[in-house]
Design a protein around this motif. Structure first.
Motif, short mmCIF file in Angstrom:
data_model
loop_
_atom_site.label_atom_id
_atom_site.label_comp_id
_atom_site.label_asym_id
_atom_site.label_seq_id
_atom_site.Cartn_x
_atom_site.Cartn_y
_atom_site.Cartn_z
N UNK A 186 0.78 -1.16 0.09
CA UNK A 186 0.02 0.33 0.24
C UNK A 186 0.92 1.15 0.24
N UNK A 187 0.46 2.41 0.05
CA UNK A 187 0.48 3.79 0.30
C UNK A 187 1.45 4.22 1.50
N UNK A 188 2.53 4.42 2.10
CA UNK A 188 3.50 5.23 3.39
C UNK A 188 3.83 6.63 3.17
N UNK A 189 4.03 6.83 3.98
CA UNK A 189 4.68 8.04 3.40
C UNK A 189 5.64 7.95 3.21
N UNK A 190 6.70 7.34 2.60
CA UNK A 190 7.68 7.16 1.70
C UNK A 190 6.98 6.57 0.96
N UNK A 191 5.86 6.35 0.10
CA UNK A 191 5.99 5.91 -1.58
C UNK A 191 4.91 4.71 -1.68
N UNK A 192 4.68 4.14 -2.72
CA UNK A 192 4.48 2.36 -2.56
C UNK A 192 5.18 1.61 -2.10
N UNK A 193 4.86 1.12 -0.67
CA UNK A 193 6.17 -0.23 -0.36
C UNK A 193 5.17 -1.30 -0.34
N UNK B 272 3.71 -1.08 14.13
CA UNK B 272 5.36 -0.97 13.58
C UNK B 272 4.70 0.66 12.72
N UNK B 273 5.66 1.14 13.20
CA UNK B 273 5.60 3.30 12.57
C UNK B 273 6.07 2.76 11.56
N UNK B 274 5.44 3.36 10.56
CA UNK B 274 6.66 2.78 9.31
C UNK B 274 6.68 4.18 9.01
N UNK B 275 6.78 5.88 9.76
CA UNK B 275 7.75 6.78 9.10
C UNK B 275 9.05 6.61 10.03
N UNK B 276 8.83 6.26 10.97
CA UNK B 276 9.84 6.18 12.30
C UNK B 276 10.59 4.77 12.48
#
Length: 130
Positions: free
Chosen positions: A50-57, A120-124
């Motif tokens: 899916x989409x995350x703060x860092x793009x599609x992962x 899991x916090x995807x940004x940190x």
């Protein structure tokens, strides 16, 4: 190979299949059916895309190495279908699946052998155990 789980990217261009015995993920191009084998941690089982703060992962759980591998799932990226991060901080004993919030900021991973759930916090890349 021992395929276990399947996830499709939000744009429908790629299907990711975890292969527990070969320690790989198969990335299948839905337009051409071309398969790319991506080496990951030991015993990949669950996968989410899916989409995350860092793009599609694509995030996947490696049940034998107690880690999570992160694959760049953006077909326009120079690192497309490559592992761009491995969350090596222990996510729990034998993580088996992955589900994320709609905005891709938090993931939840059940851990079979210790009866916990990792957050899991995807940004940190912070991981908490519930």
């Amino acid at each position: 190979m021992a395929p276990i789980e399947v996830a499709i990217t939000p744009d429908g261009t790629t299907v990711y299949v975890t292969n527990a015995v070969s320690h790989t993920v198969s990335a299948i191009d839905t337009g051409t059916n071309l398969v790319t084998s991506i080496p990951v941690g030991a015993g990949p089982s669950g996968v989410w895309s899916g989409n995350t703060p860092f793009g599609m992962r694509a995030f996947l759980t490696n049940s034998e190495s107690d880690t999570s591998s992160v694959i760049d799932a953006d077909p326009n990226s120079p690192t497309f279908n490559k592992v761009v991060d491995t969350i090596i901080k222990k996510v729990g004993d034998s993580p088996s699946d992955a589900a994320f919030t709609a905005n891709g900021r938090k993931g939840y991973v059940p851990n079979n052998n210790d009866n916990t759930v990792s957050v899991i916090d995807t940004s940190t890349k912070w991981i908490g155990i519930l």
